[in-house]
Write a protein that holds these residues in place. Structure first.
Motif, PDB file in Angstrom:
ATOM      1  N   GLY A  34       0.817  -1.258  -0.067  1.00 10.76           N
ATOM      2  CA  GLY A  34       0.023  -0.121  -0.138  1.00 10.76           C
ATOM      3  C   GLY A  34       0.672   1.248   0.052  1.00 10.76           C
ATOM      4  O   GLY A  34       0.430   2.221   0.229  1.00 10.76           O
ATOM      5  N   GLY A  45      -0.481   4.422  -1.845  1.00 17.06           N
ATOM      6  CA  GLY A  45      -1.753   4.860  -1.415  1.00 17.06           C
ATOM      7  C   GLY A  45      -1.491   5.990  -0.456  1.00 17.06           C
ATOM      8  O   GLY A  45      -0.663   6.558  -0.117  1.00 17.06           O
ATOM      9  N   GLY A  66       0.356   5.131   2.858  1.00 14.46           N
ATOM     10  CA  GLY A  66       1.811   4.920   2.345  1.00 14.46           C
ATOM     11  C   GLY A  66       2.363   5.900   2.012  1.00 14.46           C
ATOM     12  O   GLY A  66       3.850   6.209   2.449  1.00 14.46           O
ATOM     13  N   GLY A  86       3.380  -0.654  -4.016  1.00 14.51           N
ATOM     14  CA  GLY A  86       2.397  -0.212  -4.592  1.00 14.51           C
ATOM     15  C   GLY A  86       1.398  -1.521  -5.260  1.00 14.51           C
ATOM     16  O   GLY A  86       2.053  -2.346  -5.649  1.00 14.51           O
ATOM     17  N   SER A  87       0.256  -1.208  -5.556  1.00 18.12           N
ATOM     18  CA  SER A  87      -0.495  -2.333  -6.352  1.00 18.12           C
ATOM     19  C   SER A  87      -0.172  -2.479  -7.695  1.00 18.12           C
ATOM     20  O   SER A  87      -0.306  -3.536  -8.260  1.00 18.12           O
ATOM     21  CB  SER A  87      -1.925  -1.750  -6.441  1.00 18.12           C
ATOM     22  N   ASN A 132       1.206  -3.605   6.392  1.00 22.30           N
ATOM     23  CA  ASN A 132      -0.054  -3.467   5.384  1.00 22.30           C
ATOM     24  C   ASN A 132      -0.544  -2.237   5.528  1.00 22.30           C
ATOM     25  O   ASN A 132      -1.100  -2.001   6.496  1.00 22.30           O
ATOM     26  CB  ASN A 132      -0.911  -4.673   5.405  1.00 22.30           C
ATOM     27  N   ALA A 151      -2.379  -1.107   2.502  1.00 18.12           N
ATOM     28  CA  ALA A 151      -3.251  -1.336   1.261  1.00 18.12           C
ATOM     29  C   ALA A 151      -4.454  -1.446   1.885  1.00 18.12           C
ATOM     30  O   ALA A 151      -4.902  -2.001   2.924  1.00 18.12           O
ATOM     31  CB  ALA A 151      -2.873  -2.498   0.788  1.00 18.12           C
ATOM     32  N   ALA A 152      -5.399  -0.690   1.049  1.00 20.51           N
ATOM     33  CA  ALA A 152      -6.914  -0.713   1.428  1.00 20.51           C
ATOM     34  C   ALA A 152      -7.487  -0.100   0.195  1.00 20.51           C
ATOM     35  O   ALA A 152      -7.256   0.645  -0.689  1.00 20.51           O
ATOM     36  CB  ALA A 152      -7.173   0.132   2.347  1.00 20.51           C
ATOM     37  N   TYR A 153      -8.745  -0.777  -0.075  1.00 23.82           N
ATOM     38  CA  TYR A 153      -9.551  -0.353  -1.223  1.00 23.82           C
ATOM     39  C   TYR A 153     -10.626   0.778  -0.373  1.00 23.82           C
ATOM     40  O   TYR A 153     -11.383   0.511   0.281  1.00 23.82           O
ATOM     41  CB  TYR A 153     -10.643  -1.397  -1.611  1.00 23.82           C
ATOM     42  N   THR A 154     -10.435   2.002  -0.920  1.00 28.18           N
ATOM     43  CA  THR A 154     -11.090   3.262  -0.147  1.00 28.18           C
ATOM     44  C   THR A 154     -12.029   3.954  -1.074  1.00 28.18           C
ATOM     45  O   THR A 154     -12.680   4.722  -0.501  1.00 28.18           O
ATOM     46  CB  THR A 154     -10.126   4.033   0.399  1.00 28.18           C
ATOM     47  N   ASN A 161      -9.747  -5.774   0.860  1.00 31.90           N
ATOM     48  CA  ASN A 161      -9.628  -5.366   2.386  1.00 31.90           C
ATOM     49  C   ASN A 161      -9.734  -6.666   3.384  1.00 31.90           C
ATOM     50  O   ASN A 161      -9.532  -6.473   4.475  1.00 31.90           O
ATOM     51  CB  ASN A 161     -10.581  -4.186   2.715  1.00 31.90           C
TER      52      ASN A 161
END
Length: 120
Positions: free
Chosen positions: A16, A19, A22, A59-60, A86, A88-91, A107
């Motif tokens: 992440g 993001g 990150g 990153g993704s 971690n 990372a998240a779908y926001t 997530n």
């Protein structure tokens, strides 16, 4: 507090890393870093007080956390890895409501993929 977390770790992967969270870590840590740059298309930092400590921002576009075999291969390629963080998240809230499967995959299942690696 974060300095204690980063001390004595040779290589740290921060998923992440490109993001919101990150990027915040990047700017927070940048003053304490001896070098900032790129390693294999990843943003990388080396701690000023311990050149053995390296933080890689993943990153993704570097690694799809939803793909368990890809995550395992990615982490293995960067061994030795002392710590995995971690962020990372779908926001995207509206898109998450439209595509709950993708939101759940990022997530929840992706977090499971990372957790599984720590028990191997």
């Amino acid at each position: 507090m974060y300095k204690q977390l980063l001390n004595n770790h040779s290589r740290i992967l921060l998923f992440g890393g490109t993001g919101v969270l990150g990027t915040t870590w990047w700017y927070l840590l940048k003053p304490d870093m001896a070098a900032c740059g790129r390693e294999d298309e990843l943003l990388a930092m080396t701690m000023a007080n311990d050149a053995r400590t390296q933080l890689l921002f993943v990153g993704s576009h570097n690694c799809d956390l939803k793909d368990s075999p890809a995550v395992r291969t990615f982490v293995t390629d960067f061994e030795p890895v002392s710590l995995i963080l971690n962020a990372a998240a779908y926001t995207k809230v509206v898109r998450a409501e439209e595509d709950p499967h993708r939101c759940l995959a990022v997530n929840s299942w992706a977090v499971g993929n990372l957790a599984h690696l720590t028990h191997c």
